[in-house]
Enzyme design. Structure first.
Site, PDB file in Angstrom:
ATOM      1  CB  SER A 142      -0.898  -0.002   1.242  1.00  0.00           C
ATOM      2  OG  SER A 142      -1.511   1.256   1.436  1.00  0.00           O
ATOM      3  CE1 TYR A 167      -4.403  -2.108   4.712  1.00  0.00           C
ATOM      4  CE2 TYR A 167      -3.641   0.080   4.103  1.00  0.00           C
ATOM      5  CZ  TYR A 167      -4.051  -1.179   3.746  1.00  0.00           C
ATOM      6  OH  TYR A 167      -4.100  -1.524   2.418  1.00  0.00           O
TER       7      TYR A 167
END
Length: 357
Positions: A142, A167
């Site tokens: 990501s 995350y």
């Protein structure tokens, strides 16, 4: 080739299956269909790929009625025994690992689930990859891993040791874990850092989806950082083309890599990291105006400060991706938002018609 796609009921996974199923490859999709967001959308994606919801409830494996080379299995990746059994039976050539607990803000509220899904689940993927000598493991990372980095555009050659959300930390952990397995077991691993993927069949927790939903219902939309955030919005079809282009380009050891001056995105092991973005950051307020135009409605905006864990700006340097596997995103924001709103209105049965772009 036989390919395992994890997260195949998810946004990117669904689009990838649709693209791969039109090739000569054999595709097996797995997903646990969790309830992070409305599972009816996940079932609808599966139905679009020829997987009947009722069959999922009755059978361990469901063959697609649309594609002869695709079948779906409901499976939780934290269950190592089931994953091992699946891989022993199917003998995959390639694994494309897209399954994860997504959402930057949700990770602040529910950290435990991120460790289980994104760390334990990924460890199990690495384990089966080495046990069964997978030829190429491709996994989703990501843009969030860039964290406190401020130098733009974000480059794969930058250090990413300062994430600002759990995350992001789990995605950084995935990259570290992948390198370890590449080094120890000569396992070719490729990590793809996705930058704000959007498009039809998207995730309802994503900002653009929330904006469309609130505008259609006459509700206020929450605009963080007063609309000044910039995102490198990347249309899903461009992402899928990038993934497909890299299938036959497994990571190779870099003989130029030097431990005295280690380059972060490669290694003397078969390990590689790439950015998958649009290389064109758009200010959030401009993105909202494009949604307004296609919704034919004016948004009621509630301007708020930036939230914990959010990055003020993302911008992908994609030179390496272009050079190595011909990744060339070519979908404009105007076209991408038009396509999304057209799908959104059809899926949710909103009668107003968007004029042709």
């Amino acid at each position: 080739m036989k390919i395992l796609v994890t997260g195949s009921a998810g946004f990117i996974g669904f689009h990838l299956v649709e693209a791969l199923a039109s090739t000569e490859n054999t595709i097996v999709g797995v997903d646990n269909i969790n309830k992070y967001y409305d599972s009816s959308l996940k079932y609808a994606r599966l139905e679009e790929s020829g997987i009947n919801k009722r069959d999922i409830e009755w059978y361990k494996e469901v063959k697609s009625s649309k594609y002869i080379n695709y079948k779906f299995i409901r499976l939780n990746l934290e269950d190592k025994a089931q994953l091992l059994a699946l891989c022993a039976r199917e003998q995959f050539d390639i694994i494309i690992h897209l399954a994860a607990q997504a959402g930057v803000r949700y990770s602040v509220e529910n950290p435990d689930i991120y460790v289980q899904s994104n760390v334990v689940g990924f460890l199990n993927i690495l384990e089966v990859s080495r046990y069964f000598k997978i030829k190429h493991l491709i996994y989703a990372s990501s843009s969030s891993v860039y964290g406190l980095n401020e130098k733009m555009p974000f480059s794969i050659n930058q250090n990413v040791d300062h994430p600002v959300s759990l995350y992001a930390a789990t995605k950084k952990a995935n990259e570290l874990m992948a390198h370890t397995y590449s080094h120890l077991y000569n396992l070719p691993t490729t990590g793809l850092r996705f930058f704000t993927v959007y498009g039809p069949w998207g995730r309802p927790d994503m900002a653009y989806f929330l904006f469309a939903d609130s505008i259609s219902k006459g509700k206020n939309i929450k605009v963080f950082n007063h609309g000044k955030m910039k995102r490198d919005f990347t249309y899903v079809d461009d992402v899928i083309k990038g993934i497909i282009n890299i299938l036959d380009c497994p990571a190779k050891p870099s003989f130029e890599w030097c431990g005295e001056k280690p380059e972060p995105s490669t290694s003397k092991a078969p390990y590689k990291i790439y950015n998958i973005g649009n290389n064109n950051p758009i200010e959030l307020i401009s993105f909202i105006k494009e949604i307004e135009k296609n919704m034919e409605e004016t948004a009621k905006m509630e301007m708020l400060d930036i939230q914990a864990g959010d990055l003020p700006e993302t911008w992908a340097d994609i030179d390496e991706s272009t050079n190595q596997f011909n990744y060339k995103p070519d979908t404009s924001i105007e076209t991408g938002i038009y396509n999304f709103i057209k799908w959104y209105k059809k899926y949710y049965k909103i009668e107003t018609v968007v004029e042709e772009f």
